[in-house]
Scaffold this motif. Structure first.
Motif, PDB file in Angstrom:
ATOM      1  N   GLU A 145      -6.871  -0.592  -4.073  1.00  0.00           N
ATOM      2  CA  GLU A 145      -6.451  -1.080  -2.756  1.00  0.00           C
ATOM      3  C   GLU A 145      -7.087  -2.431  -2.431  1.00  0.00           C
ATOM      4  N   LEU A 154      -1.547   3.613  -6.670  1.00  0.00           N
ATOM      5  CA  LEU A 154      -2.412   4.087  -5.589  1.00  0.00           C
ATOM      6  C   LEU A 154      -2.064   5.522  -5.205  1.00  0.00           C
ATOM      7  N   SER A 206       2.854   1.572  -3.629  1.00  0.00           N
ATOM      8  CA  SER A 206       2.124   1.527  -4.895  1.00  0.00           C
ATOM      9  C   SER A 206       2.101   2.904  -5.552  1.00  0.00           C
ATOM     10  N   ARG A 217       0.827  -1.207   0.000  1.00  0.00           N
ATOM     11  CA  ARG A 217       0.000   0.000   0.000  1.00  0.00           C
ATOM     12  C   ARG A 217       0.862   1.260   0.000  1.00  0.00           C
ATOM     13  N   GLU A 218       1.961   1.230   0.738  1.00  0.00           N
ATOM     14  CA  GLU A 218       2.824   2.402   0.816  1.00  0.00           C
ATOM     15  C   GLU A 218       3.633   2.614  -0.456  1.00  0.00           C
ATOM     16  N   ARG A 238      -9.842   3.111  -4.091  1.00  0.00           N
ATOM     17  CA  ARG A 238     -10.286   2.032  -3.206  1.00  0.00           C
ATOM     18  C   ARG A 238     -10.310   0.688  -3.933  1.00  0.00           C
ATOM     19  N   GLU A 267      -4.864  -5.808  -1.863  1.00  0.00           N
ATOM     20  CA  GLU A 267      -4.857  -6.551  -0.599  1.00  0.00           C
ATOM     21  C   GLU A 267      -5.335  -7.985  -0.797  1.00  0.00           C
TER      22      GLU A 267
END
Length: 476
Positions: free
Chosen positions: A164, A86, A83, A80-81, A161, A168
Motif C-alpha cells: 500500500e 493487496l 489491487s 487501493r480498491e 502495508r 500510494e
C-alpha cells in the motif's frame, strides 16, 4: 465366453466406470486460467474489474464516452480498491489472524474406557473402567504458539502495508509528474514560439542584407531544437500518464481529465525535521512491526523453554470402575503423570531460544537502522533539490523580470535592436523552463521521501484536497 467369464468382465467394467466417476474433474492449465482472469479484468463489467471497486469511480469509468475526471485522492483510493495483490495479502492477513484464535486454547480432555472383558459381560458380570484424562500445558506453551501466530499475522499485514505504501507513493509521484510536465510543456511551447519569432525576424534581416545566411540557419536550428524539446516532454507526459493508468488498472485508451494544479508554487510546504521524519517512519513502516512481532515470538519461546526445565504435570486422570463387586461410591480412581527433565534438562533448548531472542533483538535494531538510513538519504536528497530550485529561483527572478521589461520596451518601440530583445525574451523563457524542471526534480525527491516515511508528509496530511482545480485533458 462362459457365464462366469461374462460376469467377471461385467464386474471389471462397472469397477472402471465407478473409478472414472470418482476421478477428479479435468482442470485448465495455469496459463489458461491466468489468461481468463486477465480477459475478465479488461472487461468493465467483469468480476475482477468490480472486485472491490466503489460505485462512484467505477460508474464514471463504465460510462461510455464520458472522460474520467481524476484527482490524486481518487486515484489512490481507486488503486487501493482494485489491487488484486493487496486483496490477496489482506486475505492472507485475515487467515493469519484466524490462526491466532486457533492457537489460543487448551487441549481437550480425553475420555477413556478400559478393562472391557467379553467373558464377564457374557456371564452377566460386566466390568468397565471409565476415566477422564486432562492434559496440562506447560507455562508459556500456549503463549508461545499464540506469539508465533501473531508474528505470522504481522508479517502478512506488514507485506500488505508495504504494498500500500509503495502504491500510494508511486501514484502521487506520477500524478505530480503529469501536472508538472503540463507546466513544462507550456513553457517549452513558449520557448519554441519565441525562437520562431526570432527566426522570422532573422529572415527579414537576411532579406535586407543585415545579417548572414549562417546566422539565419543557426536560428532555424534553434527553432527545431526547441520544438524537439516539446516533443520529448509530451512523450514523457504520455508515458507518465500511461504508467498512472496502468497502476490504476485502467485501459490507456480511457479518456481522462487530470484534476489539479502543478506544484510550482514556491516555497513548497516545509519538510519535516530529521527526527520527526525518522519517528514518523518508525511508527508507520511495516518492517518495524514485523521485527517487534518476531522479537515477541522469540521472548515467548524463551519463556516456554525455561518452563520445560522444571517438573510439570503431564496429565491428571479421574475415573470410576464399574463391576459387581465394587461397593457403591467407592470405585473412584485417580492418576497423574509428572514429566521429569532428568536425562534431557532442556538446557540446549533454552540456549537456542536465548540465542534466537538475541538475534531477533539485533534484527530489530538493524531494521531501525535501515529505516533511519533510508529516511536520512531521502530527506537529504529532497533538501538538496529544494535548495537547488530555490537558488535558481532567487537568481532567476530579478534577471528575468528585468529582461522581460527591457524586451517589451524595445519591441513596443520598434527599435532597431529588436533581435536582441527577442533573444533576451527567449532566454528568459528558457530559464523559466529550467526552473520548472528543477521543481519537478524536487517533487520526485519528495515522492521518495513519502515512501521512506511510509505515507504522506505531515505538511501534506494537514491540507484538504483541492476541489475545482484545473482540468487537463489527456492526449488521445
Amino acid at each position: 465366453m462362459t457365464p462366469r467369464a461374462r460376469g467377471a468382465a461385467l464386474s471389471i467394467t462397472l469397477l472402471c466406470a465407478a473409478l472414472a466417476g470418482c476421478a477428479a474433474p479435468p482442470r485448465a492449465s495455469a496459463s489458461d486460467r491466468a489468461i481468463a482472469l486477465y480477459r475478465e479484468g479488461r472487461s468493465p463489467s467483469g468480476a475482477a474489474a468490480q472486485r472491490r471497486a466503489g460505485p462512484g469511480l467505477g460508474a464514471r469509468v463504465a460510462a461510455a464516452g464520458e472522460p474520467l475526471a481524476l484527482t490524486v485522492d481518487d486515484a489512490v483510493a481507486w488503486a487501493r480498491e482494485r489491487s488484486a495483490e493487496l486483496a490477496a495479502q489482506d486475505a492472507r492477513a485475515g487467515a493469519a489472524a484466524a490462526q491466532i484464535e486457533a492457537e489460543d486454547h487448551f487441549e481437550n480432555p480425553e475420555l477413556r474406557l478400559s478393562n472391557i472383558d467379553v467373558e464377564p459381560m457374557v456371564h452377566g458380570e460386566p466390568r468397565v473402567s471409565a476415566a477422564l484424562r486432562f492434559p496440562f500445558a506447560r507455562p508459556g506453551e500456549v503463549g508461545a504458539n499464540v506469539a508465533a501466530a501473531r508474528a505470522d499475522e504481522a508479517k502478512a499485514r506488514g507485506e500488505a502495508r508495504e504494498i500500500e505504501i509503495a502504491m500510494e507513493a508511486e501514484i502521487r509521484a506520477l500524478f505530480d509528474q503529469v501536472l508538472l510536465l503540463d507546466a513544462e510543456i507550456a513553457a517549452a511551447d513558449a520557448v519554441a514560439a519565441a525562437r520562431r519569432s526570432l527566426a522570422a525576424w532573422m529572415k527579414k534581416q537576411l532579406a535586407a542584407a543585415r545579417t548572414t545566411a549562417l546566422d539565419e540557419a543557426m536560428t532555424e536550428l534553434a527553432v527545431v531544437d526547441a520544438e524537439q524539446d516539446t516533443v520529448d516532454l509530451r512523450a514523457q507526459r504520455s508515458a507518465a500518464l500511461g504508467a498512472l493508468l496502468a497502476r490504476l488498472g485502467l485501459d490507456p485508451s480511457v479518456p481522462v481529465r487530470v484534476l489539479g494544479e502543478p506544484k510550482a508554487t514556491w516555497p513548497p510546504p516545509e519538510l519535516p525535521t530529521e527526527e520527526a521524519a525518522v519517528e514518523l517512519a518508525l511508527r508507520r513502516r511495516p518492517e518495524i512491526e514485523l521485527a517487534a512481532a518476531q522479537l515477541d515470538e522469540a521472548d515467548a519461546a524463551l519463556h516456554a523453554g525455561r518452563g520445560e526445565r522444571w517438573p510439570w504435570l503431564s496429565f491428571f486422570e479421574v475415573g470410576y470402575d464399574f463391576e459387581p463387586r465394587t461397593r457403591t461410591g467407592l470405585g473412584w480412581t485417580f492418576g497423574l503423570a509428572v514429566d521429569l527433565p532428568i536425562f534431557d534438562t532442556r538446557s540446549a533448548t533454552v540456549t537456542a531460544a536465548d540465542a534466537a531472542r538475541k538475534a531477533e533483538l539485533r534484527a530489530m535494531a538493524a531494521a531501525v537502522e535501515l529505516v533511519t538510513r533510508e529516511v536520512r538519504t531521502s530527506l537529504s536528497e529532497a533538501r538538496a533539490a529544494r535548495d537547488a530550485a530555490t537558488e535558481i529561483r532567487r537568481r532567476m527572478l530579478p534577471a528575468a523580470e528585468r529582461a522581460g521589461e527591457e524586451a517589451r520596451r524595445v519591441l513596443e518601440g520598434h527599435a532597431i535592436d529588436a533581435g536582441e530583445a527577442l533573444e533576451a525574451d527567449e532566454r528568459r523563457m528558457r530559464l523559466e523552463l529550467r526552473w520548472l524542471r528543477s521543481v519537478r526534480r524536487y517533487w520526485e525527491a519528495v515522492g521518495e521521501l513519502r515512501h521512506a516515511v511510509g505515507g504522506r508528509l505531515p505538511a501534506e496530511a494537514g491540507r484538504a484536497p483541492r476541489s475545482g482545480g484545473v482540468e487537463r485533458d489527456a492526449p488521445r
